[in-house]
Scaffold this motif. Structure first.
Motif, PDB file in Angstrom:
ATOM      1  N   GLU A  59       0.863  -1.179   0.000  1.00 17.13           N
ATOM      2  CA  GLU A  59       0.000   0.000   0.000  1.00 17.13           C
ATOM      3  C   GLU A  59       0.901   1.231   0.000  1.00 17.13           C
ATOM      4  OE1 GLU A  59      -2.815   0.420   3.236  1.00 17.13           O
ATOM      5  OE2 GLU A  59      -3.622   2.276   2.375  1.00 17.13           O
ATOM      6  N   ASN A 118      -4.504   4.970  -2.074  1.00 20.77           N
ATOM      7  CA  ASN A 118      -5.691   5.525  -1.408  1.00 20.77           C
ATOM      8  C   ASN A 118      -6.275   6.674  -2.215  1.00 20.77           C
ATOM      9  OD1 ASN A 118      -5.811   4.224   1.441  1.00 20.77           O
ATOM     10  ND2 ASN A 118      -3.657   4.754   1.146  1.00 20.77           N
ATOM     11  N   GLU A 150      -7.985   2.173  -3.357  1.00 18.49           N
ATOM     12  CA  GLU A 150      -8.689   2.010  -2.087  1.00 18.49           C
ATOM     13  C   GLU A 150      -9.686   3.153  -1.903  1.00 18.49           C
ATOM     14  OE1 GLU A 150      -6.205   1.345   1.301  1.00 18.49           O
ATOM     15  OE2 GLU A 150      -5.207  -0.382   0.380  1.00 18.49           O
ATOM     16  N   ASP A 180     -11.558   0.281   1.888  1.00 21.36           N
ATOM     17  CA  ASP A 180     -10.642   0.494   3.006  1.00 21.36           C
ATOM     18  C   ASP A 180     -11.437   0.658   4.305  1.00 21.36           C
ATOM     19  OD1 ASP A 180      -8.229   0.884   4.252  1.00 21.36           O
ATOM     20  OD2 ASP A 180      -7.760   2.777   3.254  1.00 21.36           O
ATOM     21  N   LYS A 201     -11.007  -4.483   3.014  1.00 21.39           N
ATOM     22  CA  LYS A 201      -9.987  -4.354   4.049  1.00 21.39           C
ATOM     23  C   LYS A 201     -10.671  -4.159   5.395  1.00 21.39           C
ATOM     24  CE  LYS A 201      -6.008  -2.472   3.159  1.00 21.39           C
ATOM     25  NZ  LYS A 201      -4.946  -1.452   2.894  1.00 21.39           N
TER      26      LYS A 201
HETATM   27 MG    MG Z   1      -5.654   2.496   2.811  1.00 23.87          MG
END
Ligand code: MG
Ligand code: C2E
Ligand code: MG
Ligand code: MG
Length: 292
Positions: A59, A118, A150, A180, A201
Motif C-alpha cells: 500500500e 488511497n 482504495e 478500506d 480491508k
Molecule cells: Mg488504505
C-alpha cells in the motif's frame, strides 16, 4: 454578568476560529509549496498472502517531509488538502509516483507485485480520474492489473446506481477496487453485494483487540466468511501480533498488513526487504489449522 460572560465566550470563540482559519491558510500555502518543491514522498507497506506466505502487494502511503517539522503524516494534512481541493493534484502525484516506483521495483526484483493507492473523496468524484489513472499507467509502464484503488465506505454512500456506475467506469480501466477501513462506516454486507468491488480491508479497530475481545473476533470471522461468499478477497489491517495472525489465518483471511509483518518502508527499504526474503517464518502457524 451573564451578558459579559456571553460576550467573552463569543470573543474567545471567534479568536479560536480565526486562529484555526489562519492555521489552515498557512497549511494550504505550505501544501502548495510542498507539491511544487518535491517535499512529498511515499512509504510502502507490504501486504502478504497467507496461503503463499509471500509479499504480493504494497500500500502506498503519503509522507510529507516538511522543511522545519520533519515527517508529517497524512492524518495531519489530508483533511485540509481535501477541503482546499489540493488533494486532487497531490493524489495525482501519488498515483504517478506509486505506479512508477512499483514498476521499477518489479523490474529490479523480477516479481510482479501490486500497489494499492488511497483515493480521496474529491478524487473519486473527479471526472478526470480515469484519464489520470490511464496516464499514470502509461507513464510508468505498470499494467492496470497491478494497480488497486482504495476507497472508503463514505465514498460509496448515496445513490446506488450512481456509485455502481462510477465504480464500473473505474474498473473498466483494468484496475481493482478495495474498500478500506471496512466496518468503520455505515455500509452493510448486503449493500456491498451490489457493488463491483474486489477486496475488503477489515478495519484495524476490529483486529486491534483480538484475542481479548470476543465480539471483535466474531465480527471479523463473519465478515471474512460473508465476503468470501460474495466472491471478495479480504485483507486484515493493523496486524500487530502472533495471536491476531493465527486467528486471521485460521479464519481463512486472504491477506494481511500490519506492523507484525512490516512497517511502511521507503523504496530502498522495500527493495532490501524483498531481497532478504525472510518473511516465510512469519507464516508458520503457532497452532494447527482446522482440517478442510
Ligand atoms: Mg488504505
Ligand atoms: P489507511 O489507508 O487505512 O492506511 C493504513 C494506516 O495504518 C497507515 O497510516 C499505516 O501506517 C497504519 N498501520 C499499518 N499497519 C499498522 C499496525 O499494525 N498498527 C497500527 N497502529 N497502524 C498501522 P498512515 O500512513 O499514517 O496513513 C493514515 C491514513 O491516511 C490512511 O489510512 C489513509 O486513509 C490516509 N492516506 C495515506 N496516504 C494517502 C494518500 O496518498 N491519499 C489519500 N487521500 N489518503 C492517504
Ligand atoms: Mg485502512
Ligand atoms: Mg484509515
Amino acid at each position: 454578568r451573564a451578558k459579559d460572560q456571553g460576550r467573552d465566550c463569543y470573543h474567545y470563540f471567534t479568536e479560536e476560529l480565526n486562529a484555526q482559519a489562519i492555521r489552515q491558510l498557512v497549511l494550504e500555502q505550505e501544501l502548495r509549496l510542498a507539491l511544487n518543491t518535491n517535499q512529498f514522498s511515499l512509504a510502502f507497506q507490504p501486504q502478504f498472502d497467507f496461503k503463499q506466505g509471500r509479499l504480493i502487494s504494497v500500500e502506498a502511503l503519503l509522507r510529507w517531509n516538511h522543511p522545519s517539522q520533519g515527517m508529517v503524516f497524512p492524518n495531519d494534512f489530508v483533511t485540509v488538502a481535501e477541503e482546499t481541493g489540493l488533494i486532487v493534484p497531490i493524489g495525482n502525484w501519488v498515483l504517478r509516483n506509486a505506479c512508477k516506483q512499483i514498476r521499477q521495483l518489479q523490474v529490479v526484483t523480477g516479481r510482479n507485485i501490486k500497489v494499492a493507492v488511497n483515493l480521496s473523496m474529491r478524487q473519486f468524484h473527479d471526472e478526470q480520474l480515469e484519464d489520470n489513472i490511464a496516464q499514470a499507467l502509461q507513464y510508468s509502464g505498470l499494467k492496470a492489473k497491478y494497480l488497486e484503488l482504495e476507497v472508503t465506505e463514505s465514498m460509496l454512500m448515496g445513490d446506488v446506481d450512481m456509485v455502481v456506475a462510477r465504480l464500473t467506469r473505474l474498473k473498466s480501466t483494468g484496475v481493482s477496487i478495495a474498500i478500506d477501513d471496512f466496518g468503520s462506516g455505515y455500509s452493510s454486507l448486503s449493500y456491498l453485494r451490489k457493488l463491483p468491488v474486489d477486496v475488503l480491508k477489515v478495519d484495524r479497530a476490529f483486529v486491534r483487540d483480538i484475542p481479548e475481545q470476543l465480539h471483535d473476533m466474531e465480527i471479523t470471522a463473519a465478515v471474512i466468511a460473508v465476503a468470501h461468499k460474495l466472491g471478495l478477497k479480504v485483507v486484515a489491517e493493523g496486524v500487530e501480533n502472533i495471536d491476531q495472525r493465527d486467528f486471521l489465518m485460521i479464519n481463512r483471511c486472504d491477506y494481511a498488513q500490519g506492523f507484525f509483518f512490516s512497517r511502511p518502508l521507503s523504496y530502498t527499504g522495500l527493495n532490501e526487504f524483498m531481497q532478504r526474503n525472510e518473511c516465510r517464518q512469519k507464516f508458520e502457524l503457532s497452532i494447527y489449522p482446522p482440517e478442510d
